[in-house]
Design an enzyme around this catalytic site. Structure first.
Site, PDB file in Angstrom:
ATOM      1  N   ASP A  55       0.853  -1.182   0.000  1.00  0.00           N
ATOM      2  CA  ASP A  55       0.000   0.000   0.000  1.00  0.00           C
ATOM      3  C   ASP A  55       0.892   1.237   0.000  1.00  0.00           C
ATOM      4  O   ASP A  55       1.979   1.229   0.571  1.00  0.00           O
ATOM      5  CB  ASP A  55      -0.903  -0.019   1.235  1.00  0.00           C
ATOM      6  CG  ASP A  55      -1.893   1.130   1.246  1.00  0.00           C
ATOM      7  OD1 ASP A  55      -2.332   1.559   0.161  1.00  0.00           O
ATOM      8  OD2 ASP A  55      -2.229   1.607   2.336  1.00  0.00           O
ATOM      9  N   ASP A  57      -0.295   4.821   0.671  1.00  0.00           N
ATOM     10  CA  ASP A  57      -0.646   5.829   1.672  1.00  0.00           C
ATOM     11  C   ASP A  57      -0.388   5.337   3.089  1.00  0.00           C
ATOM     12  O   ASP A  57      -0.843   4.264   3.480  1.00  0.00           O
ATOM     13  CB  ASP A  57      -2.122   6.218   1.533  1.00  0.00           C
ATOM     14  CG  ASP A  57      -2.419   6.826   0.182  1.00  0.00           C
ATOM     15  OD1 ASP A  57      -2.456   8.059   0.088  1.00  0.00           O
ATOM     16  OD2 ASP A  57      -2.600   6.056  -0.788  1.00  0.00           O
TER      17      ASP A  57
END
Length: 173
Positions: A55, A57
């Protein structure tokens, strides 16, 4: 220490109950020490996997892109309120993302350049990606955010695989 791999061999195969108890104990151990623990059977299939998906963020970068865009658009408080409602279980992810993205409507696409210029990469992220690539892994970066920033992060971290993002942005968001 960044990573530890531990192999365990037993004289006899563990029963399902013993395996469940071991998983529960390891989970508890990890939770109490704020570390991730993965328990996997040792076999050729596990060793041959060569894809790592991460991921973006608040993982590879320290920010949430939608929050950074909201600051530039002057809607930071509203976006935070929607996020809090979603985290509290009052909105699902898609509702939350749609509502937050709607607040950004009309934000100039050039705002992405400002966000990109101020990205803070997580300590060790670049080293991790370079090391995994040297070991033969393929890397992918995913985000529930916006393609422009994800593409930039992919390039900075070494041409990670391109996976679809949830949002693409026209000339004005």
């Amino acid at each position: 220490m960044r990573c530890l791999e531990l192999g365990i061999k037993t004289e006899q195969a563990l029963s399902r109950g013993d395996l469940r108890k071991l998983r529960e104990d390891l989970y508890s151990f990890g939770m109490n020490r704020y570390i991730d623990i993965a328990m996997q059977a040792e076999n050729l299939t596990r060793r041959s996997r060569r894809l790592v998906v991460m991921d973006m963020d608040s993982t590879l970068i320290q920010q949430e892109v939608i929050d950074e865009l909201a600051k530039h658009a002057g809607v930071s408080d509203q976006v935070k309120e929607i996020t809090e409602r979603a985290m509290g279980g009052h909105l699902d992810f898609n509702q939350s993302l749609s509502q937050r993205a709607a607040l950004l409507k009309g934000t100039p696409a050039a705002t992405f350049d400002k966000v990109i210029d101020n990205l803070v990469y997580t300590e060790g992220a670049s080293y991790l990606c370079k090391s995994l690539k040297k070991l033969g892994y393929r890397l992918a970066v995913i985000s529930g955010g916006f393609t422009a920033v994800t593409e930039h992060v992919r390039k900075v971290l070494g041409k990670c695989l391109k996976l679809p993002s949830f949002r693409q942005v026209p000339e004005t968001a």
